[in-house]
Design a protein around this motif. Structure first.
Motif, short mmCIF file in Angstrom:
data_model
loop_
_atom_site.label_atom_id
_atom_site.label_comp_id
_atom_site.label_asym_id
_atom_site.label_seq_id
_atom_site.Cartn_x
_atom_site.Cartn_y
_atom_site.Cartn_z
N ASP A 278 0.83 -1.20 0.00
CA ASP A 278 0.00 0.00 0.00
C ASP A 278 0.86 1.26 0.00
OD1 ASP A 278 -2.38 -1.39 -0.05
OD2 ASP A 278 -2.72 -1.27 2.11
N SER A 279 2.01 1.21 0.69
CA SER A 279 2.88 2.39 0.74
C SER A 279 3.44 2.73 -0.63
CB SER A 279 4.03 2.16 1.73
OG SER A 279 5.03 1.30 1.19
N LEU A 280 3.48 1.77 -1.54
CA LEU A 280 4.02 2.01 -2.88
C LEU A 280 3.07 2.82 -3.75
CD1 LEU A 280 5.65 -1.48 -3.56
CD2 LEU A 280 6.75 0.60 -2.71
N TYR A 281 1.82 3.02 -3.29
CA TYR A 281 0.94 3.94 -4.01
C TYR A 281 1.51 5.37 -3.96
CZ TYR A 281 -2.95 0.62 -4.45
OH TYR A 281 -3.74 -0.44 -4.79
N ARG A 282 2.29 5.67 -2.94
CA ARG A 282 2.81 7.04 -2.81
C ARG A 282 3.74 7.40 -3.97
NH1 ARG A 282 4.62 10.20 2.61
NH2 ARG A 282 5.33 12.12 1.61
N PRO A 283 4.81 6.62 -4.24
CA PRO A 283 5.64 6.97 -5.40
C PRO A 283 4.89 6.82 -6.73
CG PRO A 283 6.37 4.90 -4.42
CD PRO A 283 5.40 5.51 -3.47
#
Length: 334
Positions: A278-283
């Motif tokens: 889910d954190s990879l949605y940021r980049p």
């Protein structure tokens, strides 16, 4: 950039909405509306985003708001319809994986939308720091014409314990190939623009699934295998070039030559951890906001969406809905 969001399930709540809010806070975009047929999901998002215009259908939303981009985060069975609808309303499209689940769905998207060059698929794994360290070695091997292999083994106790919808468990929705395989096909595309499915198989039993695919990537191969119903969850990715191996297992990575470790274990994010993915949605969204205006970037992303989508359809068609007695279908032997 004015953005509308279709689908308010767990992917939207965990991944899309937090990153859209972050970009809104910096003035890079404005979320102008969201659509969801289920009242309970609309009510949840209303509590999270008071004042956001909410609609029961995506068409009603597109007729009511002034938007540039439609993000499709619905059940995958609706992806193709919504991508085509968005195109008819002149929208750029950001679509969750998988782009399509059947040949008919894929052909409609390829015919109606892909020529316009405005489809960005949500393939966020490329932004993982460990993949960014691994990928240059595979690209160098491909550029030199050297054989290499990318072996991926996914083990899951169940498909996604955080998901509210059960599409991942439905036999006719593509299972582990559509849920996990497509991410690794997308990683393969970052190494070579041509992907050729050599083999795929899918075996279903009560409470479990085993799926596999072999895909040619330039001078290399992707060997993908996945199991739902395993004793524990694990992600293992190994790149081999000659006697060198780069290994990424859950939250550790290491390099070795001829079986001897040459680097210490490095702690890293784990693709078996939903919070990390889910954190990879940021980049992903950072890149989208910076580059969506660039037609060359949009064409590349549309080419990626089309190629990865076609690879998934080819793998699903090759695998069929296998059973223990109907073993495996093959596209071609490589």
């Amino acid at each position: 950039m004015r953005v509308a969001l279709a689908g308010l399930g767990t992917a939207a709540v965990r991944g899309h909405l937090p990153q859209l809010a972050r970009l809104e806070s910096t003035g890079q975009l404005t979320l102008v509306g969201a659509s969801e047929p289920e009242p309970e999901r609309r009510a949840l998002v209303e509590s999270l985003r008071p004042g956001l215009a909410l609609f029961a259908t995506t068409q009603e939303m597109l007729e009511s708001v002034d938007s540039d981009v439609l993000i499709v985060a619905t059940d995958p069975s609706a992806h193709a319809d919504l991508v085509c609808l968005a195109s008819r309303y002149g929208q750029h499209v950001v679509c969750e994986k998988p782009l399509a689940l059947t040949r008919e769905q894929y052909n409609r998207v390829a015919t109606e939308v892909a020529p316009i060059g405005s489809v960005v698929a949500v393939h966020q794994f490329r932004h993982a720091a460990t993949w960014r360290r691994i990928a240059p070695w595979a690209r160098a091997a491909r550029a030199a014409g050297l054989p290499f292999s990318l072996a991926v083994d996914i083990q899951r106790v169940r498909t996604d314990p955080l998901a509210a919808a059960r599409w991942r468990d439905a036999a006719d929705y593509g299972g582990m190939l559509a849920d996990h395989g497509v991410h690794y096909f997308a990683l393969g595309w970052t190494l070579s623009r041509r992907l050729d499915v050599l083999h795929a198989a899918r075996v279903l039993q009560p409470g479990s699934e085993r799926s596999s695919a072999t895909v040619r990537i330039g001078s290399g191969r992707l060997e993908f295998s996945a199991c739902a119903g395993a004793a524990t969850s694990r992600n293992r990715l190994v790149l081999r070039v000659g006697q060198a191996a780069l290994t990424w297992v859950d939250d550790t990575a290491t390099a070795s030559i001829a079986g001897a470790r040459v680097t210490p274990l490095r702690r890293t994010g784990s693709l078996s951890d939903r919070r990390y993915t889910d954190s990879l949605y940021r980049p992903f969204y950072t890149e989208l906001a910076a580059k969506l205006h660039d037609p060359r970037w949009r064409r590349r992303r549309t080419e990626e969406a089309a190629t990865v989508g076609a690879t998934l359809i080819a793998a699903l068609e090759a695998a069929g809905l296998s059973t223990p007695t109907q073993n495996r279908a093959r596209l071609r032997q490589g």
